[in-house]
Design a protein around this motif. Structure first.
Motif, PDB file in Angstrom:
ATOM      1  N   LEU A 254       0.767  -1.360   0.077  1.00 50.46           N
ATOM      2  CA  LEU A 254       0.087  -0.098   0.034  1.00 50.46           C
ATOM      3  C   LEU A 254       0.905   1.238  -0.058  1.00 50.46           C
ATOM      4  N   LYS A 255       2.096   1.186   0.319  1.00 52.32           N
ATOM      5  CA  LYS A 255       2.993   2.271   0.187  1.00 52.32           C
ATOM      6  C   LYS A 255       3.512   2.598  -1.168  1.00 52.32           C
ATOM      7  N   LEU A 256       3.510   1.458  -2.153  1.00 53.15           N
ATOM      8  CA  LEU A 256       3.997   1.571  -3.481  1.00 53.15           C
ATOM      9  C   LEU A 256       3.325   2.663  -4.321  1.00 53.15           C
ATOM     10  N   PRO A 257       4.068   3.173  -5.414  1.00 49.26           N
ATOM     11  CA  PRO A 257       3.477   4.242  -6.078  1.00 49.26           C
ATOM     12  C   PRO A 257       2.476   3.559  -7.310  1.00 49.26           C
ATOM     13  N   GLU A 258       2.500   2.206  -7.585  1.00 51.04           N
ATOM     14  CA  GLU A 258       1.865   1.644  -8.700  1.00 51.04           C
ATOM     15  C   GLU A 258       0.494   1.164  -7.949  1.00 51.04           C
ATOM     16  N   ARG A 259      -0.517   1.224  -8.510  1.00 48.31           N
ATOM     17  CA  ARG A 259      -1.872   0.823  -7.999  1.00 48.31           C
ATOM     18  C   ARG A 259      -1.976  -0.321  -8.091  1.00 48.31           C
TER      19      ARG A 259
END
Length: 309
Positions: A254-259
């Motif tokens: 949930l911290k990643l920039p990818e959805r």
């Protein structure tokens, strides 16, 4: 439908819902705002009938918006020959099922198999946990349900065709070890759960599908509580314990920039030990996904991708 039995194949412990309830545009679909992107949480049904048809609008939208998909495990590896052979070998009972369970349970098992018109060979030489899975799978297959039409499989195959990134929470070997490493008492309790309530009724697979399609989350929560009460060891092994193991990786993603479109059995999201409760306690705001109007062409494009297998 018994809660524990509904979980045996990760079928989301769905309760029969009101037939008059409208179908949802986004069943068991939530969104959560992460540090850098909005992500989607989807409660899956692992087996569906061929008549299930097109995916609901909200799921189509979430899939099209996502950069990557996350599943419980590697679907292709789980269905490969190597792991299938390992599972079958571990399932074999040297002295047969009669040496694994008491006389009363054996009698109930054989009665259930007769009702299902299930070949004797599918249980007589195997361990209790494998018999439990076999009973469930056979009953759903007779009703026209298959993993080929399941939500995970359809989204996985669309992602393969589209070249989307995919990941999972459990290594395939760990996933099958949930069953192959079961101690005898737990294995027996697992079978007992499968035999509860005098067997799967013919209408239950259809009710399961309708409940998922109608977004019957309250039914799931009630059945999760029932399972926790009636079969606490099975509940801990298949549901609560896995949720705790997945939570750190879920938070990291949930911290990643990818959805991310994160797809796991619906029962994993709900209830006091569910992932949504854990995320809420950690400060995340999880909201139901609200589908917007989508043109027919967009929905048909995804159907076409899913069909290319």
């Amino acid at each position: 439908m018994t809660a524990a039995r509904g979980l045996l194949l990760g079928l989301c412990v769905l309760l029969a819902s009101n037939a008059a309830q409208a179908e949802s545009d986004a069943p068991f679909l939530w969104q959560v705002k992460g540090a850098k992107a909005t992500h989607y949480l989807l409660g899956s049904v692992h087996l569906l009938p061929s008549a299930a048809g097109r995916l609901p609008t909200g799921i189509v939208q979430a899939y099209r918006s996502a950069d990557a998909l996350v599943f419980e495990s590697d679907i292709d590896a789980l269905q490969g020959r190597k792991l299938s052979a390992q599972m079958l070998e571990a399932a074999t009972a040297p002295k047969g099922i009669a040496a694994e369970i008491d006389v009363g349970t054996l009698r109930r098992l054989r009665q259930r198999m007769r009702v299902l018109r299930m070949p004797t060979a599918q249980c007589e030489t195997y361990r209790p946990w494998f018999c439990a899975l076999s009973l469930e799978l056979y009953a759903y297959q007779r009703a026209g349900f298959s993993g080929e039409y399941g939500l995970d499989r359809r989204l996985h195959d669309a992602a393969v065709a589209d070249g989307r990134s995919m990941a999972w929470f459990e290594a395939p070997e760990r996933h099958i070890a949930l069953f192959t490493d079961m101690a005898k008492p737990l294995s027996t309790q697992f079978l007992d759960a499968a035999l509860a309530d005098n067997g799967l009724k013919a209408e239950e697979p259809v009710e399961m599908y309708r409940a998922w399609r109608n977004n019957d989350s309250s039914g799931i929560e009630a059945l999760i509580a029932e399972m926790k009460h009636d079969y606490p060891a099975v509940y801990e092994h298949l549901l609560a314990g896995r949720n705790r193991a997945w939570l750190p990786e879920l938070k990291r993603r949930l911290k990643l920039p990818e959805r991310q479109l994160i797809v796991v059995g619906a029962a994993h999201w709900l209830g006091p030990d569910g992932l949504i409760a854990s995320l809420t306690a950690a400060g995340y705001q999880v909201r139901p996904y609200l589908a917007i109007d989508i043109d027919q062409k967009a929905g048909l494009e995804l159907d076409a991708v899913i069909a290319r297998r």
